[in-house]
Each structure stands twice: as structure tokens, then as C-alpha cells.
Design a protein around this motif. Structure first.
Motif, short mmCIF file in Angstrom:
data_model
loop_
_atom_site.label_atom_id
_atom_site.label_comp_id
_atom_site.label_asym_id
_atom_site.label_seq_id
_atom_site.Cartn_x
_atom_site.Cartn_y
_atom_site.Cartn_z
N ALA A 90 0.87 -1.18 0.00
CA ALA A 90 0.00 0.00 0.00
C ALA A 90 0.90 1.23 0.00
CB ALA A 90 -0.91 -0.01 1.23
N ASN A 91 1.14 1.79 -1.19
CA ASN A 91 2.10 2.89 -1.32
C ASN A 91 1.47 4.24 -1.59
OD1 ASN A 91 3.89 0.38 -2.92
ND2 ASN A 91 4.58 1.30 -1.01
N TYR A 92 0.15 4.33 -1.36
CA TYR A 92 -0.47 5.64 -1.51
C TYR A 92 0.02 6.53 -0.36
CZ TYR A 92 -3.95 9.30 -2.03
OH TYR A 92 -4.55 10.52 -2.22
N PRO A 93 0.51 7.74 -0.67
CA PRO A 93 1.12 8.56 0.38
C PRO A 93 0.11 9.24 1.30
CG PRO A 93 1.20 9.70 -1.74
CD PRO A 93 0.59 8.36 -2.00
N ASP A 94 -0.33 8.52 2.34
CA ASP A 94 -1.31 9.10 3.26
C ASP A 94 -0.73 9.31 4.66
OD1 ASP A 94 -1.13 6.53 4.20
OD2 ASP A 94 -3.19 5.96 3.75
N GLY A 95 0.61 9.24 4.74
CA GLY A 95 1.25 9.46 6.05
C GLY A 95 1.19 8.24 6.95
N HIS A 96 0.73 7.11 6.40
CA HIS A 96 0.58 5.92 7.25
C HIS A 96 1.29 4.70 6.71
CE1 HIS A 96 -2.43 8.49 9.05
NE2 HIS A 96 -2.37 7.71 10.11
N ASN A 97 0.77 4.11 5.62
CA ASN A 97 1.22 2.77 5.24
C ASN A 97 2.70 2.68 4.93
OD1 ASN A 97 -1.42 1.44 5.36
ND2 ASN A 97 -1.90 3.02 3.87
N MET A 98 3.22 3.66 4.18
CA MET A 98 4.64 3.59 3.85
C MET A 98 5.50 3.87 5.08
SD MET A 98 5.13 4.97 -0.02
CE MET A 98 4.37 6.57 0.19
N VAL A 99 4.97 4.68 5.99
CA VAL A 99 5.67 4.94 7.25
C VAL A 99 5.75 3.64 8.05
CG1 VAL A 99 5.64 6.25 9.42
CG2 VAL A 99 4.84 7.32 7.30
N PHE A 100 4.60 2.93 8.13
CA PHE A 100 4.57 1.67 8.87
C PHE A 100 5.49 0.64 8.21
CE2 PHE A 100 -0.10 2.92 9.83
CZ PHE A 100 0.31 3.81 10.80
N TYR A 114 13.18 -1.91 0.47
CA TYR A 114 11.78 -1.56 0.23
C TYR A 114 11.58 -0.92 -1.15
CZ TYR A 114 7.01 -0.13 1.24
OH TYR A 114 5.64 0.01 1.20
N ARG A 115 12.47 0.01 -1.52
CA ARG A 115 12.30 0.68 -2.82
C ARG A 115 12.50 -0.32 -3.96
NH1 ARG A 115 17.05 5.15 -2.64
NH2 ARG A 115 15.84 5.98 -4.39
N GLN A 116 13.37 -1.28 -3.70
CA GLN A 116 13.65 -2.29 -4.72
C GLN A 116 12.45 -3.23 -4.92
OE1 GLN A 116 17.18 -4.49 -3.70
NE2 GLN A 116 16.85 -6.00 -5.31
N ILE A 117 11.86 -3.72 -3.82
CA ILE A 117 10.75 -4.68 -3.94
C ILE A 117 9.49 -4.01 -4.50
CG2 ILE A 117 9.89 -4.53 -1.53
CD1 ILE A 117 10.15 -7.93 -2.86
N VAL A 118 9.24 -2.77 -4.09
CA VAL A 118 8.04 -2.07 -4.57
C VAL A 118 8.10 -1.89 -6.09
CG1 VAL A 118 6.92 0.21 -4.58
CG2 VAL A 118 7.43 -0.90 -2.42
N ILE A 154 8.72 11.11 7.00
CA ILE A 154 9.12 9.74 6.62
C ILE A 154 8.34 9.30 5.38
CG2 ILE A 154 9.16 7.31 7.36
CD1 ILE A 154 9.69 8.30 10.23
N ASP A 155 7.05 9.62 5.36
CA ASP A 155 6.20 9.28 4.21
C ASP A 155 6.77 9.89 2.93
OD1 ASP A 155 3.79 7.93 3.45
OD2 ASP A 155 2.83 9.86 3.12
N ALA A 156 7.12 11.17 3.00
CA ALA A 156 7.67 11.87 1.83
C ALA A 156 9.01 11.25 1.41
CB ALA A 156 7.85 13.35 2.15
N MET A 157 9.80 10.83 2.39
CA MET A 157 11.10 10.21 2.10
C MET A 157 10.92 8.88 1.36
SD MET A 157 13.86 8.68 4.85
CE MET A 157 12.79 7.31 5.32
N VAL A 158 10.00 8.04 1.87
CA VAL A 158 9.78 6.74 1.22
C VAL A 158 9.22 6.94 -0.18
CG1 VAL A 158 8.68 4.48 1.39
CG2 VAL A 158 9.44 5.62 3.47
N LEU A 159 8.32 7.90 -0.32
CA LEU A 159 7.74 8.20 -1.65
C LEU A 159 8.84 8.61 -2.62
CD1 LEU A 159 4.99 8.42 -3.14
CD2 LEU A 159 5.01 10.85 -2.58
#
Length: 407
Positions: free
Chosen positions: A177-187, A221-225, A378-383
Motif C-alpha cells: 500500500a504505497n499511496y502517500p497518506d502518512g501511514h502505510n509507507m511509514v509503517f 523496500y524501494r527495490q521490492i516495490v 518519513i512518508d515523503a522520504m519513502v515516496l
């Protein structure tokens, strides 16, 4: 009397449960009060209740808040302290009816600010029918040299996702779940960090994500996504609900998501995988423990509500053993130990009793008023990591610098 207004986390099982509970509550207490329930997406829910001070202004009498937000809510005096009400008229079996891990995040300075509503830590959800298929087992062993079983390490997770990735059958190895909502990618970032032995907190209990384990976590994470040989191509568009639905409709062999999306597979009409699902602990790097994340939803009462008595009476009603079971049968996750061990529920959802196992390894996010702002960074970083080329180390350094400014 005016209407009671309830801010509801938008999700069909929550909405249907709340309506049924309110109707039953009015019937049992012989009252005719209308409840206006407004379903809101995560970002809107936070904005309406906390950013725009809706709970303080009396716009909302009751709100679903998750435990990421409760410290912020208490700090800004947005939610009612329930301790005096609980001491006069406690909920059924309070506190013994719940696992301790579902009671401590809303207890701040020895005062209680919410009652558990919906739970279900993060776990590995997988298609047991695929894993138990003899042909698949033989083919997998021939290809990878070891037996097919739920992955214990992230390397095994990647192998299994590659093996089951069959786009021509609309089946993918895994879904995120990679939609940037401040939650899933942070988790997801936290889980990758923890299962490699890292921590969000360093010296003096300060948040510090700039560490070797975090580089490894973000790299993986960036690789698998972005791996087309393993991952559902719509992962970047999915929030947790859409990723959960994709799994329930048979589009993925594995998912890392909330336990609730596993149980949903057994109870919703749209599910194509009833009876074909199981859960396990998350993979971890060798010599490190599996981890889970415990973020749960609460019923809270707005500090500005003019209807606090009826709001609290409803909270007591909505958290009884019977109400907890109703939520579970509608597709949410009950929070009571009695629900987890209920024979009927375990008949429908055979892995329900495993919730207590997940809670034993469940970690929590730092309790600090600035956490929602840190989570955004963190969300912005993962995105940026999954959509760009900037090295993970550089992203982590920049994000940590920005975190320092907030702290």
C-alpha cells in the motif's frame, strides 16, 4: 435534542457496524436520538477532528481516532478524559477484558482518553492454498533449493513473490500500500527497520532514523516495490484498504498488511479467497526477531461535545463483548480477548486466535506530540525513494535534518 455527530473512519465494516450499534443502543435505552455518522478518509478525519479543532469546537461528539494521533489529541485538549466516567460506570469487564497492549497507548499521565474500537496488528497474510499445493511445492524446491513455506527472511519473501508472480493469471507475488497518506509507507519503513534490528529512537530517546539498518531497510523496500517480477503493479496507487481488497479478490499470493484484511477475506461477499488464507509473523533478517506494529483505533469523545453523557453511554454499549463480536462479523477486528478466542469466530476465521501471538511481538510508534509531523516527513522520504534515484543514505540524512528542526 440535537443530533449526535460521529466522525467515522471510512471503511464499509465500520460504517455498517456503527449504524447497527446505534440502532440497537436507541432501542435498548428507549431513546430516539439521530446519529449523523460521517465517514472520512484518514487525512480528512485527522483534519476535521484535530487540525480544524472539530472535537474542541463541538462539531463532533464522538470520533474514531487512531493511536498515532491520541497523544497529539490529548496534548491539544481535544478529547475528553474518560477516567472519571470509567470510575463511576466502567465498561463491561474493564480492564481485564482486553490485552494490555490495547490499553496503554490511550492512557496518558494515568488518565484514559479512549476505548479500544478496532485492532489487528501488521502481519504477513498469505494464500495457504498456493503454499500447500503439492505441484507448487515441487516446482518451488526445484527452482530455489528449499521447501516452500511462509517466508522467515526477506530474501525468502522475495523468492516466493517471484515464484508466484503470474501477471497473465492476474496473480502477483505480493502487494503493498504505497499511496502517500502518512501511514502505510511509514509503517512499512518501520517494519523493515525493526526486522533488521534498527530502532526509531536513539540516544536520549530522540527520534533518529539515520542509521545503517535504515539504509538497508529503505534500499530493500524501494527495490521490492518497483520489482515487476514480484509486486502488484497498482501498489503505488493503493492505500491499505485497496491493497486489502486486491488480496481478497485473489490478485496476490502475499501481503504485509493489518490483520483485519486477513479476516475480511473470510467474511466479505467480494472475497474470492475464503478458506484459502492464513497469517504468519513478518519475515526478519537472520538473527533478528520478527516484529509487528500495534496501531489501533479508539472511540473518543470530543472535549467540546454538548452530549457527553449519551456519548459515553454509547461507548460503553459499543464496547461490550456482544458489540465486539458484531464488529468482527461485519469485517472489522474486535479488540476483546473473548472475541479472539470465540469458537464460532474461529470457525469462520480459523486464525483469529493468533491475534494474541501477534500482540506479543507488537511494537509501537514513539508517543510524542510531533509524531504526526515526523510521519509526514518519513512518508515523503519513502515516496521519493520509490519514485526517484536519490541514494537511500542521502534521503535519510536529509529527512533526519528536517526531523531535528521539528524536535
Amino acid at each position: 435534542m440535537e443530533k449526535i455527530r460521529i466522525a467515522v473512519r471510512k471503511f464499509d465494516p465500520f460504517e455498517t457496524t456503527l449504524q447497527k450499534l446505534w440502532d440497537a443502543f436507541c432501542l435498548e435505552n428507549n431513546i430516539s436520538v439521530e446519529a449523523e455518522m460521517i465517514p472520512l478518509e484518514l487525512h480528512d478525519l485527522y483534519e476535521q477532528t484535530l487540525t480544524n479543532k472539530g472535537l474542541i469546537n463541538g462539531d463532533w461528539d464522538i470520533a474514531h481516532l487512531n493511536t498515532d494521533w491520541i497523544f497529539d489529541a490529548v496534548n491539544s485538549r481535544a478529547v475528553e478524559n474518560l477516567s472519571p466516567l470509567i470510575s463511576q460506570n466502567p465498561p463491561q469487564d474493564f480492564p481485564e477484558g482486553w490485552h494490555h497492549s490495547l490499553l496503554h497507548l490511550q492512557e496518558i499521565n494515568n488518565q484514559v482518553y479512549g476505548l479500544p474500537f478496532h485492532d489487528g496488528p501488521e502481519c504477513l497474510i498469505y494464500r495457504k492454498d498456493l503454499f500447500e499445493n503439492t505441484t507448487e511445492q515441487i516446482n518451488f524446491k526445484n527452482q530455489y533449493g528449499y521447501n516452500l513455506h511462509p517466508p522467515k527472511t526477506w530474501e525468502q519473501f522475495t523468492h516466493i513473490a517471484e515464484f508466484f508472480n503470474r501477471p497473465e493469471q492476474n496473480l502477483y507475488g505480493c502487494v503493498f500500500a504505497n499511496y502517500p497518506d502518512g501511514h502505510n509507507m511509514v509503517f512499512d519503513f518501520c517494519l523493515q527497520l525493526w526486522t533488521r534490528g534498527g530502532s526509531l529512537l536513539k540516544d536520549h530517546k530522540q527520534i533518529n532514523i539515520n542509521q545503517p539498518e535504515a539504509i538497508e531497510a529503505l534500499d530493500f523496500y524501494r527495490q521490492i516495490v518497483n520489482n515487476q517480477k514480484t509486486t502488484h503493479p497498482k501498489s503505488k496507487e493503493f492505500a491499505s484498504v485497496e491493497a486489502g481488497m486486491a488480496f481478497a479478490t485473489g490478485e496476490a499470493a502475499m501481503a504485509i498488511n493489518w490483520f483485519g484484511f486477513a479476516s475480511m477475506c473470510e467474511v466479505i461477499e467480494a472475497s474470492k479467497v475464503k478458506g484459502k488464507v492464513d497469517i504468519a509473523q513478518l519475515p526478519s533478517n537472520e538473527n533478528h526477531n520478527p516484529a509487528s506494529l500495534n496501531v489501533y483505533w479508539l472511540y473518543t469523545i470530543g472535549s467540546g461535545s454538548k452530549h457527553k453523557k449519551i456519548a459515553y453511554d454509547f461507548l460503553r454499549f459499543a464496547t461490550t463483548a456482544k458489540s465486539d463480536e458484531l464488529l468482527t462479523n461485519e469485517g472489522g477486528i474486535g479488540c476483546r480477548k473473548s472475541t479472539w478466542n470465540d469458537p464460532e469466530i474461529n470457525k469462520t476465521i480459523p486464525y483469529y486466535h493468533k491475534l494474541s501471538m501477534l500482540h506479543e511481538n507488537a511494537l509501537t510508534l514513539p508517543q510524542t506530540p510531533v509524531w504526526p509531523k515526523v510521519a509526514e516527513l518519513i512518508d515523503a522520504m519513502v515516496l521519493e525513494a520509490i519514485n526517484g534515484e536519490i541514494p537511500s543514505q542521502k534521503l535519510l540524512e536529509t529527512t533526519q535534518t528536517n526531523i531535528q528542526k521539528i524536535i
